[in-house]
Design a protein around this motif. Structure first.
Motif, PDB file in Angstrom:
ATOM      1  N   UNK A  30      98.982 -14.897  20.840  1.00 42.85           N
ATOM      2  CA  UNK A  30      99.171 -16.492  20.751  1.00 42.85           C
ATOM      3  C   UNK A  30     100.219 -16.201  19.779  1.00 42.85           C
ATOM      4  N   UNK A  31     100.423 -15.459  18.304  1.00 40.39           N
ATOM      5  CA  UNK A  31     101.621 -15.130  17.955  1.00 40.39           C
ATOM      6  C   UNK A  31     103.019 -14.246  18.861  1.00 40.39           C
ATOM      7  N   UNK A  32     103.042 -14.033  19.397  1.00 43.93           N
ATOM      8  CA  UNK A  32     103.561 -13.136  20.537  1.00 43.93           C
ATOM      9  C   UNK A  32     104.148 -14.094  21.276  1.00 43.93           C
ATOM     10  N   UNK A  33     103.551 -15.626  21.563  1.00 40.71           N
ATOM     11  CA  UNK A  33     104.688 -16.602  23.183  1.00 40.71           C
ATOM     12  C   UNK A  33     104.925 -17.750  21.766  1.00 40.71           C
ATOM     13  N   UNK A  34     104.445 -17.750  20.392  1.00 42.10           N
ATOM     14  CA  UNK A  34     105.768 -18.291  19.767  1.00 42.10           C
ATOM     15  C   UNK A  34     106.718 -17.768  19.154  1.00 42.10           C
ATOM     16  N   UNK A  35     106.147 -15.963  18.527  1.00 37.07           N
ATOM     17  CA  UNK A  35     108.002 -15.620  18.333  1.00 37.07           C
ATOM     18  C   UNK A  35     108.595 -15.618  19.416  1.00 37.07           C
ATOM     19  N   UNK A  36     108.833 -15.293  20.395  1.00 39.23           N
ATOM     20  CA  UNK A  36     109.707 -15.499  21.720  1.00 39.23           C
ATOM     21  C   UNK A  36     109.753 -17.083  21.627  1.00 39.23           C
ATOM     22  N   UNK A  65     125.281 -17.806  35.311  1.00 41.19           N
ATOM     23  CA  UNK A  65     124.880 -19.224  34.405  1.00 41.19           C
ATOM     24  C   UNK A  65     123.530 -18.780  34.470  1.00 41.19           C
ATOM     25  N   UNK A  66     122.510 -19.301  35.531  1.00 42.49           N
ATOM     26  CA  UNK A  66     121.139 -19.413  36.227  1.00 42.49           C
ATOM     27  C   UNK A  66     120.886 -17.676  34.790  1.00 42.49           C
ATOM     28  N   UNK A  67     121.265 -17.160  35.564  1.00 42.70           N
ATOM     29  CA  UNK A  67     120.351 -15.964  34.585  1.00 42.70           C
ATOM     30  C   UNK A  67     120.511 -16.401  32.927  1.00 42.70           C
ATOM     31  N   UNK A  68     121.478 -16.783  32.858  1.00 43.84           N
ATOM     32  CA  UNK A  68     121.374 -16.590  31.055  1.00 43.84           C
ATOM     33  C   UNK A  68     120.995 -17.669  30.654  1.00 43.84           C
ATOM     34  N   UNK A  69     120.826 -18.915  31.179  1.00 42.52           N
ATOM     35  CA  UNK A  69     119.588 -20.172  31.768  1.00 42.52           C
ATOM     36  C   UNK A  69     118.243 -20.030  31.908  1.00 42.52           C
ATOM     37  N   UNK A  70     117.821 -19.226  32.517  1.00 46.32           N
ATOM     38  CA  UNK A  70     116.770 -17.993  32.700  1.00 46.32           C
ATOM     39  C   UNK A  70     116.111 -17.396  30.797  1.00 46.32           C
ATOM     40  N   UNK A  71     117.278 -17.375  30.076  1.00 38.23           N
ATOM     41  CA  UNK A  71     117.094 -16.209  29.614  1.00 38.23           C
ATOM     42  C   UNK A  71     116.875 -17.748  28.412  1.00 38.23           C
ATOM     43  N   UNK A  72     117.719 -18.258  27.759  1.00 38.21           N
ATOM     44  CA  UNK A  72     117.760 -19.238  26.060  1.00 38.21           C
ATOM     45  C   UNK A  72     116.217 -20.352  27.025  1.00 38.21           C
ATOM     46  N   UNK A  73     115.553 -20.054  28.669  1.00 36.34           N
ATOM     47  CA  UNK A  73     114.375 -21.210  28.509  1.00 36.34           C
ATOM     48  C   UNK A  73     112.869 -19.828  28.356  1.00 36.34           C
ATOM     49  N   UNK A  74     113.622 -18.477  28.206  1.00 37.21           N
ATOM     50  CA  UNK A  74     112.476 -17.476  27.758  1.00 37.21           C
ATOM     51  C   UNK A  74     111.982 -17.834  29.526  1.00 37.21           C
ATOM     52  N   UNK A  75     112.078 -17.873  29.828  1.00 34.71           N
ATOM     53  CA  UNK A  75     111.863 -18.028  32.113  1.00 34.71           C
ATOM     54  C   UNK A  75     111.713 -15.892  31.885  1.00 34.71           C
ATOM     55  N   UNK A  76     113.319 -15.650  31.121  1.00 37.16           N
ATOM     56  CA  UNK A  76     113.613 -14.082  31.465  1.00 37.16           C
ATOM     57  C   UNK A  76     113.304 -13.302  29.890  1.00 37.16           C
ATOM     58  N   UNK A  77     112.854 -11.857  29.956  1.00 36.94           N
ATOM     59  CA  UNK A  77     112.910 -11.571  29.123  1.00 36.94           C
ATOM     60  C   UNK A  77     114.739 -11.108  28.566  1.00 36.94           C
ATOM     61  N   UNK A  78     115.266 -11.296  27.307  1.00 38.82           N
ATOM     62  CA  UNK A  78     116.723 -10.599  27.150  1.00 38.82           C
ATOM     63  C   UNK A  78     116.320  -9.815  26.990  1.00 38.82           C
ATOM     64  N   UNK A  79     117.767  -8.653  27.812  1.00 43.81           N
ATOM     65  CA  UNK A  79     117.570  -7.216  27.853  1.00 43.81           C
ATOM     66  C   UNK A  79     118.611  -6.985  26.142  1.00 43.81           C
ATOM     67  N   UNK A  80     117.929  -5.359  25.622  1.00 43.13           N
ATOM     68  CA  UNK A  80     118.249  -5.521  24.624  1.00 43.13           C
ATOM     69  C   UNK A  80     119.795  -5.421  24.592  1.00 43.13           C
ATOM     70  N   UNK A  81     120.635  -5.210  25.414  1.00 41.65           N
ATOM     71  CA  UNK A  81     121.964  -4.805  25.629  1.00 41.65           C
ATOM     72  C   UNK A  81     122.535  -6.319  25.592  1.00 41.65           C
ATOM     73  N   UNK A  82     122.189  -6.975  25.937  1.00 43.94           N
ATOM     74  CA  UNK A  82     122.024  -8.843  25.950  1.00 43.94           C
ATOM     75  C   UNK A  82     122.533  -9.253  24.835  1.00 43.94           C
ATOM     76  N   UNK A  83     121.034  -8.933  23.673  1.00 44.12           N
ATOM     77  CA  UNK A  83     120.499  -9.304  22.495  1.00 44.12           C
ATOM     78  C   UNK A  83     121.749  -8.875  21.401  1.00 44.12           C
TER      79      UNK A  83
END
Length: 107
Positions: A30-36, A65-83
């Motif tokens: 639960x804490x991890x989901x909230x943090x993400x 664009x669709x890949x970035x949108x998935x990151x922003x919605x939390x549907x995909x994990x943001x890779x370290x290089x992108x962060x």
């Protein structure tokens, strides 16, 4: 069962290591989901604060664009290089970007 029996059973179960472990795992998830969720909200807030569109940031990251949108919605994990690239782009610390700090400035 009497009230005393129910209390005794509850006391025994609360000391059960398996039950405690499962509770801790559940709390962690639960804490991890909230943090993400907060992290991706911060990514979105930074984009909006800089008056950028999702397409603008997708271009900065050289991705569709669709890949970035998935990151922003939390549907995909943001890779370290992108962060890292986003932290550099917005001139914030990586800790700030991923919600490990509320200090905006990079050191």
């Amino acid at each position: 069962l009497e009230a005393e029996d129910l209390n005794a059973l509850a006391n025994v179960m609360s000391d059960d290591p398996v039950k405690q472990y499962l509770k801790e795992i559940g709390d962690y998830k639960v804490k991890n989901i909230i943090w993400v969720m907060k992290m991706y909200q911060r990514v979105r807030d930074l984009r909006e604060d800089h008056d950028k569109t999702q397409r603008d940031i997708a271009n900065v990251l050289n991705m569709q664009l669709t890949v970035y949108q998935r990151y922003e919605r939390g549907e995909r994990e943001l890779p370290l290089w992108a962060a890292i690239k986003l932290a550099e782009y917005y001139h914030v610390s990586l800790d700030y970007l991923v919600e490990l700090s509320d200090k905006i400035e990079r050191e």
